[in-house]
Scaffold this motif. Sequence first.
Motif, PDB file in Angstrom:
ATOM      1  N   GLN A  28       0.808  -1.218   0.000  1.00  0.00           N
ATOM      2  CA  GLN A  28       0.000   0.000   0.000  1.00  0.00           C
ATOM      3  C   GLN A  28       0.847   1.276   0.000  1.00  0.00           C
ATOM      4  O   GLN A  28       0.296   2.383  -0.063  1.00  0.00           O
ATOM      5  N   TRP A  29       2.143   1.134   0.059  1.00  0.00           N
ATOM      6  CA  TRP A  29       3.002   2.318   0.171  1.00  0.00           C
ATOM      7  C   TRP A  29       2.995   3.180  -1.081  1.00  0.00           C
ATOM      8  O   TRP A  29       3.416   4.338  -1.048  1.00  0.00           O
ATOM      9  N   HIS A  30       2.536   2.611  -2.191  1.00  0.00           N
ATOM     10  CA  HIS A  30       2.497   3.388  -3.434  1.00  0.00           C
ATOM     11  C   HIS A  30       1.569   4.604  -3.326  1.00  0.00           C
ATOM     12  O   HIS A  30       1.662   5.524  -4.139  1.00  0.00           O
ATOM     13  N   LYS A  31       0.689   4.605  -2.328  1.00  0.00           N
ATOM     14  CA  LYS A  31      -0.222   5.743  -2.162  1.00  0.00           C
ATOM     15  C   LYS A  31       0.537   7.038  -1.870  1.00  0.00           C
ATOM     16  O   LYS A  31       0.005   8.128  -2.078  1.00  0.00           O
ATOM     17  N   ALA A  32       1.789   6.899  -1.417  1.00  0.00           N
ATOM     18  CA  ALA A  32       2.600   8.087  -1.131  1.00  0.00           C
ATOM     19  C   ALA A  32       2.940   8.862  -2.390  1.00  0.00           C
ATOM     20  O   ALA A  32       3.440   9.993  -2.307  1.00  0.00           O
ATOM     21  N   ILE A  33       2.659   8.286  -3.555  1.00  0.00           N
ATOM     22  CA  ILE A  33       2.911   9.002  -4.803  1.00  0.00           C
ATOM     23  C   ILE A  33       2.096  10.291  -4.881  1.00  0.00           C
ATOM     24  O   ILE A  33       2.450  11.230  -5.603  1.00  0.00           O
ATOM     25  N   MET A  34       1.002  10.344  -4.105  1.00  0.00           N
ATOM     26  CA  MET A  34       0.184  11.558  -4.074  1.00  0.00           C
ATOM     27  C   MET A  34       0.977  12.749  -3.551  1.00  0.00           C
ATOM     28  O   MET A  34       0.640  13.908  -3.859  1.00  0.00           O
ATOM     29  N   LEU A  35       2.030  12.500  -2.778  1.00  0.00           N
ATOM     30  CA  LEU A  35       2.853  13.595  -2.266  1.00  0.00           C
ATOM     31  C   LEU A  35       3.655  14.263  -3.372  1.00  0.00           C
ATOM     32  O   LEU A  35       4.131  15.395  -3.210  1.00  0.00           O
ATOM     33  N   TYR A  36       3.810  13.570  -4.494  1.00  0.00           N
ATOM     34  CA  TYR A  36       4.556  14.130  -5.625  1.00  0.00           C
ATOM     35  C   TYR A  36       3.637  14.815  -6.638  1.00  0.00           C
ATOM     36  O   TYR A  36       4.124  15.453  -7.576  1.00  0.00           O
ATOM     37  N   ALA A  54       9.584  16.604  -1.311  1.00  0.00           N
ATOM     38  CA  ALA A  54       8.437  15.732  -1.571  1.00  0.00           C
ATOM     39  C   ALA A  54       8.721  14.316  -1.085  1.00  0.00           C
ATOM     40  O   ALA A  54       7.832  13.638  -0.549  1.00  0.00           O
ATOM     41  N   THR A  55       9.954  13.877  -1.242  1.00  0.00           N
ATOM     42  CA  THR A  55      10.335  12.532  -0.794  1.00  0.00           C
ATOM     43  C   THR A  55      10.299  12.431   0.728  1.00  0.00           C
ATOM     44  O   THR A  55       9.846  11.423   1.288  1.00  0.00           O
ATOM     45  N   ILE A  56      10.761  13.458   1.402  1.00  0.00           N
ATOM     46  CA  ILE A  56      10.696  13.476   2.872  1.00  0.00           C
ATOM     47  C   ILE A  56       9.242  13.393   3.330  1.00  0.00           C
ATOM     48  O   ILE A  56       8.903  12.649   4.259  1.00  0.00           O
ATOM     49  N   VAL A 157      -6.631  13.459  -0.427  1.00  0.00           N
ATOM     50  CA  VAL A 157      -6.586  14.912  -0.609  1.00  0.00           C
ATOM     51  C   VAL A 157      -5.561  15.544   0.335  1.00  0.00           C
ATOM     52  O   VAL A 157      -4.803  16.437  -0.063  1.00  0.00           O
ATOM     53  N   LEU A 158      -5.514  15.062   1.567  1.00  0.00           N
ATOM     54  CA  LEU A 158      -4.546  15.597   2.531  1.00  0.00           C
ATOM     55  C   LEU A 158      -3.122  15.278   2.109  1.00  0.00           C
ATOM     56  O   LEU A 158      -2.213  16.101   2.285  1.00  0.00           O
ATOM     57  N   ARG A 159      -2.912  14.103   1.541  1.00  0.00           N
ATOM     58  CA  ARG A 159      -1.583  13.775   1.007  1.00  0.00           C
ATOM     59  C   ARG A 159      -1.202  14.755  -0.105  1.00  0.00           C
ATOM     60  O   ARG A 159      -0.077  15.271  -0.149  1.00  0.00           O
ATOM     61  N   ALA A 160      -2.132  14.964  -1.030  1.00  0.00           N
ATOM     62  CA  ALA A 160      -1.860  15.851  -2.158  1.00  0.00           C
ATOM     63  C   ALA A 160      -1.565  17.273  -1.684  1.00  0.00           C
ATOM     64  O   ALA A 160      -0.632  17.923  -2.172  1.00  0.00           O
ATOM     65  N   ALA A 161      -2.357  17.767  -0.737  1.00  0.00           N
ATOM     66  CA  ALA A 161      -2.148  19.122  -0.211  1.00  0.00           C
ATOM     67  C   ALA A 161      -0.810  19.227   0.517  1.00  0.00           C
ATOM     68  O   ALA A 161      -0.111  20.248   0.419  1.00  0.00           O
ATOM     69  N   ALA A 164       2.054  19.795  -1.731  1.00  0.00           N
ATOM     70  CA  ALA A 164       2.137  21.188  -2.180  1.00  0.00           C
ATOM     71  C   ALA A 164       2.805  22.068  -1.128  1.00  0.00           C
ATOM     72  O   ALA A 164       3.712  22.851  -1.434  1.00  0.00           O
ATOM     73  N   THR A 165       2.367  21.953   0.112  1.00  0.00           N
ATOM     74  CA  THR A 165       2.954  22.796   1.156  1.00  0.00           C
ATOM     75  C   THR A 165       4.410  22.429   1.425  1.00  0.00           C
ATOM     76  O   THR A 165       5.230  23.301   1.731  1.00  0.00           O
ATOM     77  N   ALA A 166       4.740  21.161   1.289  1.00  0.00           N
ATOM     78  CA  ALA A 166       6.119  20.711   1.533  1.00  0.00           C
ATOM     79  C   ALA A 166       7.085  21.310   0.526  1.00  0.00           C
ATOM     80  O   ALA A 166       8.233  21.628   0.848  1.00  0.00           O
ATOM     81  N   THR A 167       6.622  21.481  -0.710  1.00  0.00           N
ATOM     82  CA  THR A 167       7.492  21.988  -1.775  1.00  0.00           C
ATOM     83  C   THR A 167       7.258  23.455  -2.090  1.00  0.00           C
ATOM     84  O   THR A 167       7.915  24.023  -2.958  1.00  0.00           O
ATOM     85  N   GLY A 168       6.301  24.059  -1.410  1.00  0.00           N
ATOM     86  CA  GLY A 168       6.068  25.482  -1.580  1.00  0.00           C
ATOM     87  C   GLY A 168       5.409  25.881  -2.879  1.00  0.00           C
ATOM     88  O   GLY A 168       5.583  27.015  -3.351  1.00  0.00           O
ATOM     89  N   VAL A 169       4.634  24.989  -3.471  1.00  0.00           N
ATOM     90  CA  VAL A 169       3.947  25.331  -4.725  1.00  0.00           C
ATOM     91  C   VAL A 169       2.496  25.686  -4.411  1.00  0.00           C
ATOM     92  O   VAL A 169       1.901  25.134  -3.482  1.00  0.00           O
ATOM     93  N   PRO A 170       1.896  26.606  -5.176  1.00  0.00           N
ATOM     94  CA  PRO A 170       0.490  26.962  -4.940  1.00  0.00           C
ATOM     95  C   PRO A 170      -0.436  25.814  -5.315  1.00  0.00           C
ATOM     96  O   PRO A 170      -0.164  25.052  -6.242  1.00  0.00           O
TER      97      PRO A 170
END
Length: 302
Positions: A28-36, A54-56, A157-161, A164-170
Amino acid sequence: MTSLQQRPDVVLRTSRARSLLTLSRPQQWHKAIMLYAAPAAAGVIDQPNALLRATIAAIAFTLLSVAIYALNDVRDAPDDRRHPTKQHRPIASGALSPRAAIAWAAITSAAGLVVIAQLGPATSGLAVAYLVTQLLYVYGLKHIAVVDVIAVALGFVLRAAAGATATGVPVSNWFLLVSLFGALFLVAGKRRAERGASTADARTRPVLAAYTAAWLDQLTTVALLGTCLSYGLWAFQYLGDDVYRQLLTVSFLPFLTALLRYGFLVSTGRGELPEHELFRDRVLLVAGLSWAALLGVGLYLA
């Protein structure tokens, strides 16, 4: 003689380590792809700093999800023992004690929060919100029809958001809507497949009995429409830009094809494991690869 006496301890440690790995559900770890997703959509994922951050964040959210999986298996152990496949999970089978699983959950959640703290208060806040939401899901929301689906989708959605905040993109409204409706589409398909697969899932996941096939089909349709409209409105804003940017508009076609194909597979009883369907179905795979190629060229060669 000493080495022979140590052997049982080594075997025990190996067995426990294997059980902890199984409990952590690496499949199930592939779900972390949402962070990218957010930095990729913003065209900055090729920048070393953005990729590192994003990796962190992905590592931190994976650790938090491991804690949730462990607590979920402790909570569901009595039901899992009545399921033909879930009975082999470490807690249900007795390979690991509930106390060990709870300790593992405490360690991984603490590690995840420490790691995510390096990325600032906004990302940490989203991580805490994710952890709280998933804990509420495990300890009650999963048994409430409709609310359980929303809670699972909110996790994506929280992963995706957080990406964004981790990398500083709008974060655009369309991006969040695609994440929400896309997650709802996958969750609806999964519930539809679980409901029709066997009576075993209905016994061990009581909320399935509350859903009718007609309502799940309705949810799938609404989520499909929401995902298509949100993505289309995002993609078509680039119509009339340079030739590479216009490929983002063209990407809507394979995106729509992939969604419709997956909806078709769900209607035939498949979809319980969405990630498996991507590689099992050639049409879905080709559509997905075409979409990714058009998106990559449109974002990174423009």
